[in-house]
Write a protein that holds these residues in place. Sequence first.
Motif, PDB file in Angstrom:
ATOM      1  N   SER A  69       0.827  -1.209   0.000  1.00  0.00           N
ATOM      2  CA  SER A  69       0.000   0.000   0.000  1.00  0.00           C
ATOM      3  C   SER A  69       0.862   1.261   0.000  1.00  0.00           C
ATOM      4  O   SER A  69       0.629   2.188  -0.776  1.00  0.00           O
ATOM      5  CB  SER A  69      -0.933   0.000   1.209  1.00  0.00           C
ATOM      6  N   ASP A  70       1.871   1.288   0.874  1.00  0.00           N
ATOM      7  CA  ASP A  70       2.765   2.452   0.928  1.00  0.00           C
ATOM      8  C   ASP A  70       3.580   2.593  -0.351  1.00  0.00           C
ATOM      9  O   ASP A  70       3.787   3.702  -0.845  1.00  0.00           O
ATOM     10  CB  ASP A  70       3.715   2.367   2.130  1.00  0.00           C
ATOM     11  N   ILE A  71       4.031   1.489  -0.891  1.00  0.00           N
ATOM     12  CA  ILE A  71       4.825   1.543  -2.121  1.00  0.00           C
ATOM     13  C   ILE A  71       3.949   2.031  -3.277  1.00  0.00           C
ATOM     14  O   ILE A  71       4.378   2.855  -4.091  1.00  0.00           O
ATOM     15  CB  ILE A  71       5.494   0.183  -2.398  1.00  0.00           C
ATOM     16  N   GLY A  72       2.703   1.592  -3.305  1.00  0.00           N
ATOM     17  CA  GLY A  72       1.767   2.085  -4.311  1.00  0.00           C
ATOM     18  C   GLY A  72       1.500   3.569  -4.153  1.00  0.00           C
ATOM     19  O   GLY A  72       1.426   4.312  -5.131  1.00  0.00           O
ATOM     20  N   LYS A  73       1.364   4.017  -2.910  1.00  0.00           N
ATOM     21  CA  LYS A  73       1.141   5.447  -2.646  1.00  0.00           C
ATOM     22  C   LYS A  73       2.322   6.268  -3.143  1.00  0.00           C
ATOM     23  O   LYS A  73       2.151   7.326  -3.753  1.00  0.00           O
ATOM     24  CB  LYS A  73       0.934   5.665  -1.146  1.00  0.00           C
ATOM     25  N   GLY A  79       4.378   9.654  -9.771  1.00  0.00           N
ATOM     26  CA  GLY A  79       3.802   9.763 -11.110  1.00  0.00           C
ATOM     27  C   GLY A  79       3.039  11.064 -11.315  1.00  0.00           C
ATOM     28  O   GLY A  79       3.040  11.632 -12.413  1.00  0.00           O
ATOM     29  N   GLN A  80       2.408  11.560 -10.274  1.00  0.00           N
ATOM     30  CA  GLN A  80       1.608  12.780 -10.366  1.00  0.00           C
ATOM     31  C   GLN A  80       2.421  14.056 -10.155  1.00  0.00           C
ATOM     32  O   GLN A  80       2.033  15.112 -10.624  1.00  0.00           O
ATOM     33  CB  GLN A  80       0.467  12.739  -9.358  1.00  0.00           C
ATOM     34  N   ASN A  81       3.529  13.961  -9.439  1.00  0.00           N
ATOM     35  CA  ASN A  81       4.234  15.169  -9.015  1.00  0.00           C
ATOM     36  C   ASN A  81       5.659  15.334  -9.544  1.00  0.00           C
ATOM     37  O   ASN A  81       6.263  16.378  -9.328  1.00  0.00           O
ATOM     38  CB  ASN A  81       4.260  15.225  -7.488  1.00  0.00           C
TER      39      ASN A  81
END
Length: 84
Positions: A69-73, A79-81
């Motif tokens: 979950s943390d790695i995905g976050k 990817g967004q920033n």
Amino acid sequence: MDTTSPAAVAEAFKAAAADMRKYAPPEIKDAAGTYADLIESIAKSAQGNTMDDAALQKALAAGMAGASSDIGKMAMWVGQNCQL
């Protein structure tokens, strides 16, 4: 500087993990710490100058256990920033 030896890779990974902990923005600080832990587990495997595929797989499995979950976050935030 030799950037291909396992010891050099270990040092680079440890430095990257320290930077993640220091510079991560508040909204991903905890996830960055988890990701830094993963990178450090790879560095520990490489430190002994014996990094091979089996050692890398073991380090990745240990570092990712319960951390998806943390790695995905982290991946989503980057990817967004970040313009990579």
